[in-house]
Design a protein around this motif. Structure first.
Motif, mmCIF file in Angstrom:
data_model
loop_
_atom_site.group_PDB
_atom_site.id
_atom_site.type_symbol
_atom_site.label_atom_id
_atom_site.label_comp_id
_atom_site.label_asym_id
_atom_site.label_seq_id
_atom_site.Cartn_x
_atom_site.Cartn_y
_atom_site.Cartn_z
ATOM 1 N N SER A 40 30.130 42.758 34.186
ATOM 2 C CA SER A 40 31.317 43.593 34.129
ATOM 3 C C SER A 40 32.468 42.867 33.448
ATOM 4 N N SER A 44 34.260 44.110 30.091
ATOM 5 C CA SER A 44 35.709 44.321 30.127
ATOM 6 C C SER A 44 36.405 43.540 29.020
ATOM 7 N N ALA A 360 33.838 51.913 28.092
ATOM 8 C CA ALA A 360 34.633 52.461 29.188
ATOM 9 C C ALA A 360 33.765 53.271 30.144
ATOM 10 N N TYR A 364 32.954 52.396 34.014
ATOM 11 C CA TYR A 364 33.264 53.383 35.059
ATOM 12 C C TYR A 364 32.094 53.522 36.023
ATOM 13 N N ASP A 367 31.641 50.770 38.396
ATOM 14 C CA ASP A 367 32.748 50.639 39.357
ATOM 15 C C ASP A 367 33.464 49.307 39.161
ATOM 16 N N ALA A 369 36.611 48.653 37.961
ATOM 17 C CA ALA A 369 38.040 48.828 37.691
ATOM 18 C C ALA A 369 38.801 47.518 37.790
ATOM 19 N N GLU A 370 38.460 46.698 38.761
ATOM 20 C CA GLU A 370 39.169 45.435 38.937
ATOM 21 C C GLU A 370 38.956 44.506 37.747
ATOM 22 N N VAL A 372 38.329 45.425 34.700
ATOM 23 C CA VAL A 372 39.042 45.978 33.551
ATOM 24 C C VAL A 372 40.518 45.623 33.608
ATOM 25 N N THR A 373 41.134 45.777 34.775
ATOM 26 C CA THR A 373 42.572 45.495 34.895
ATOM 27 C C THR A 373 42.891 44.018 34.697
#
Length: 457
Positions: A40, A44, A360, A364, A367, A369-370, A372-373
């Protein structure tokens, strides 16, 4: 009062004190994510790189749009109206052009360029329709003013035909038109004037569709052409960047073309190829927005998509050949080097956008999201949404305003569908270019369909 005087410094002091703690926390978060889900994190990071590249191109398009509307327009050759005009050869590229060739030749015969200083050569490349007979009729009617070069063999494609036709040139300046273009009477002078500058190797005029009112597609293409010429090309001229010779409605200095190795007959985008080879050798390309000429744009979607495929594939061929030479050239300014580099990679943006979407979607479903940010903070995403997603449409909006066709702004939302339709075509063009380079596949040239009714000589 003393407390109030220094109150504004408190937030800065607090920020400086807490910054090391925030950086440490960010580093620990990266380490935690890498330990838990390295896949991930890598995806990202790749998505973040895509976002940054797209933002760079979005910023470029925004700068061009703002310069075109609010900047100073640069064209230092506008005052040349009376001169000792040089000998010019006008080449008309023709392959199965029976519907349009007569209109083109009639327009060239009406040119106000001195008749004794102009020679028109029709490059009839293996036409199987009535093009040859129409051209021969013009030659008989206008002996000495029009010459026919009937090409029956050799490599297919416009570049190969022009390469063979150069033997018929008279003088050092060649102006080139496709057969579906109808030049105005002053256009030859407008295209020749910059060549009085000894540093100029190529000149480009503006292309304007003449069949705008045919259907929705032609209206969309009119907006696209206006953005490409009225905004993009003019802004590059203003900023002393890299205006692009477009292969038609333009001219070249033949000695400059010969000095950089002549026309390449193994590339689909011979115009982009000669633009960069001239640039790398120190020659300049000039854009004249006032030198407008009307063309016939595709009226059917499959014709349009095939044309886009050819453009994208040819442009990427030039990228693979000239990118490194552009970086190494001692004759290119820093501004030209940056703009030229971005221009060379312009047809990679659509495949890159598709890649970003796939990344993206994958993140998604993972899962992540962390993760990616960690790489893409919220302000970066906002900047990408503004500059990366809509900047191309900003150019179209400004072009419509500059043209004075404000009602056409209503077509702007439909341009999104047009853009989405070209995404797979441009992406497959990149794959096809890579395949051909690896396998040595010979080029296949697809002619653009013509629609205009035949005109008698």
């Amino acid at each position: 009062m003393r407390l109030n005087r220094h109150a504004g410094l408190l937030p800065c002091c607090v920020a400086l004190q807490t910054w090391p703690l925030q950086a440490l926390a960010q580093t620990q978060a990266w380490q935690h994510e890498w330990a838990q889900r390295p896949g991930s994190v890598l995806l990202s990071a790749a998505l973040a790189l895509v976002v940054v590249v797209m933002m760079v191109y979005g910023a470029r398009q925004c700068v061009y749009s703002l310069n075109r509307v609010f900047g100073t327009h640069r064209y230092p050759y506008a005052g040349i109206d009376q001169a000792a005009w040089p000998m010019v050869t006008v080449f008309v590229a023709a392959h199965n052009e029976e519907k349009v060739i007569a209109s083109n030749l009639n327009a060239l015969l009406a040119s106000d360029y001195p008749q004794e200083r102009i020679k028109v050569v029709v490059v009839n490349d293996r036409s199987s329709d009535q093009t040859a007979s129409i051209v021969d009729a013009f030659v008989q009617t206008w002996p000495g003013r029009i010459e026919a070069f009937h090409r029956a063999q050799g490599k297919a494609g416009k570049a190969a035909a022009l390469k063979d036709a150069m033997a018929h040139a008279a003088g050092d300046i060649a102006v080139i038109f496709d057969a579906d273009y109808t030049p105005g009477s002053a256009l030859i002078r407008q295209l020749v004037a910059p060549f009085f500058d000894p540093e100029v190797g190529a000149v480009m005029g503006r292309v304007v569709p003449r069949n705008v009112g045919k259907n929705l597609l032609t209206r969309l293409l009119d907006m696209e052409r206006s953005a490409g010429y009225q905004v993009d090309q003019q802004a590059r001229m203003n900023l002393r960047a890299v205006p692009q010779y477009g292969g038609t409605v333009g001219g070249v200095r033949l000695s400059a073309v010969q000095a950089v190795g002549g026309w390449s007959d193994d590339v689909l985008a011979e115009d982009t190829d000669i633009t960069f080879r001239l640039l790398i050798a120190g020659w300049k390309t000039v854009y004249n927005n006032a030198a407008a000429c009307h063309e016939e744009v595709p009226e059917e979607w499959f014709v349009r998509l095939r044309q886009v495929h050819r453009w994208a594939k040819g442009h990427n061929q030039v990228l693979m050949r000239q990118a490194w030479a552009l970086l190494r050239s001692p004759f290119v300014t820093s501004r030209e080097r940056i703009d030229g580099w971005l221009l060379l990679h312009i047809f990679l943006m659509q495949p890159l956008l598709v890649l970003g979407w796939l990344l993206a979607i994958t993140l998604y479903y993972l899962d992540a999201a962390e993760a990616v940010t960690l790489f893409i903070p919220a302000p970066v995403l906002m900047g990408y949404a503004v500059m990366g997603g809509f900047a191309a449409f900003l150019q179209m909006a400004y072009a419509v305003l500059v043209d004075g066709h404000r009602d056409r702004i209503r077509l702007l939302p439909i341009q999104l569908l047009n853009f989405l339709g070209t995404l797979p075509v441009i992406s497959t063009a990149l794959a096809s270019c890579i395949h051909d380079r690896l396998t040595g596949q010979e080029l296949v040239w697809h002619k653009t369909v013509r629609y205009q009714a035949q005109v008698a000589p």
